[in-house]
Design an enzyme around this catalytic site. Structure first.
Site, PDB file in Angstrom:
ATOM      1  N   ASP A  43      76.382  13.270  50.680  1.00  0.00           N
ATOM      2  CA  ASP A  43      76.274  14.397  51.604  1.00  0.00           C
ATOM      3  C   ASP A  43      75.326  13.979  52.715  1.00  0.00           C
ATOM      4  OD1 ASP A  43      76.267  16.992  52.768  1.00  0.00           O
ATOM      5  OD2 ASP A  43      76.389  17.927  50.789  1.00  0.00           O
ATOM      6  N   TYR A 151      91.956  25.815  59.710  1.00  0.00           N
ATOM      7  CA  TYR A 151      91.433  25.633  58.357  1.00  0.00           C
ATOM      8  C   TYR A 151      92.571  25.603  57.339  1.00  0.00           C
ATOM      9  CZ  TYR A 151      88.706  26.464  54.122  1.00  0.00           C
ATOM     10  OH  TYR A 151      88.158  26.360  52.866  1.00  0.00           O
ATOM     11  N   LYS A 155      93.766  22.616  54.648  1.00  0.00           N
ATOM     12  CA  LYS A 155      93.770  22.828  53.199  1.00  0.00           C
ATOM     13  C   LYS A 155      95.180  22.722  52.621  1.00  0.00           C
ATOM     14  CE  LYS A 155      89.392  23.157  52.497  1.00  0.00           C
ATOM     15  NZ  LYS A 155      88.675  22.145  51.677  1.00  0.00           N
TER      16      LYS A 155
END
Length: 255
Positions: A43, A151, A155
């Protein structure tokens, strides 16, 4: 019955979780670590992540950084068995509301980021007796949600990519599955609510569209990820597990 304290499902295994510093990723790190895994967080955090054996700074859009992070993790921990591709960013608006640069940016993180991380991990997964990849998709992949065109497109691609990866690698002993959360109680959703004109009303609307009447918790999603990754579930492959309070499949009558 096995209690949480006795659960050693991932004993001896090494797991890598992208986006593991907060939200679903952090809950997943803690769930896998509690079950015995040594967990590597990939991360962009500024501090160590509770429960992680290693915290590595890397952006999933930077192939060199991803390869270096995976290599370091294996060099120091000796193996890699589980990859959880959780890193992702949100996007709001209709198909007309984001320019090409924003489409490219979100696609690079949410879709190509999964390809980069998995590509770097594959040589190590191929020699693991318990190899598993779990991709974090979304209810937005299969249900039309307003103001989520970009988005949702990413996905949906994650879901399709999961099935293709599963077909490509199942005979190598690598299981690939996806989890599809509903609207989750995460920092990103919290920021959306804070920016709304009436945060309380917006939260109520998000809760109401899920049949069980609340946001999905990060811990619930982490539990599903742990199930999909667990060595005991070797016949679970090419599966998309919904954790959405019934949002995809149920059609309740109005109250």
């Amino acid at each position: 019955m096995t209690t949480a304290a006795q659960d050693r499902t991932f004993e001896g295994l090494v797991a890598l979780v992208t986006g593991g510093a907060s939200g679903i990723g952090l809950a997943t790190v803690q769930r896998l670590a509690a079950a015995g895994a040594r967990v590597v967080v990939l991360d962009r955090p500024t501090t160590d992540v509770p429960g992680a054996a290693m915290t590595l700074t890397a952006d999933v859009t930077d192939d060199g950084a991803v390869v270096a992070a995976v290599t370091r993790a294996v060099d120091e921990l000796g193996r890699l068995d589980v990859v959880v591709n959780n890193a992702g960013i949100g996007a709001q608006g209709t198909v007309a509301d984001n320019d090409d640069a924003e489409w490219a940016r979100v696609w690079d993180v949410n879709v190509v980021g999964i390809a980069r991380v998995t590509r770097a991990a594959l040589p190590h997964l191929r020699v693991s007796p318990s190899a598993a990849v779990v991709n974090v998709s979304s209810i937005a992949a299969t249900a039309g949600l307003p103001q989520r065109a970009l988005y949702s497109a990413t996905k949906g691609a994650v879901l399709a990519l999961t099935m293709a990866m599963a077909a490509d690698h199942v005979r190598e002993g690598i299981r690939v599955n996806a989890v599809c959360p509903g609207t989750a109680d995460t920092p990103w959703v919290g920021r959306l609510l804070a920016a709304a004109g009436d945060p309380a009303a917006e939260r109520a609307a998000l809760e109401a569209r899920q049949p069980h009447g609340r946001l999905v918790s990060a811990a619930e999603i982490a539990e599903a990820i742990a199930y999909l990754a667990a060595p005991a579930n070797r016949s679970v492959v090419g599966t998309a597990l919904a954790v959405d309070g019934g949002m995809q499949g149920l059609r309740l009558r109005p109250v």
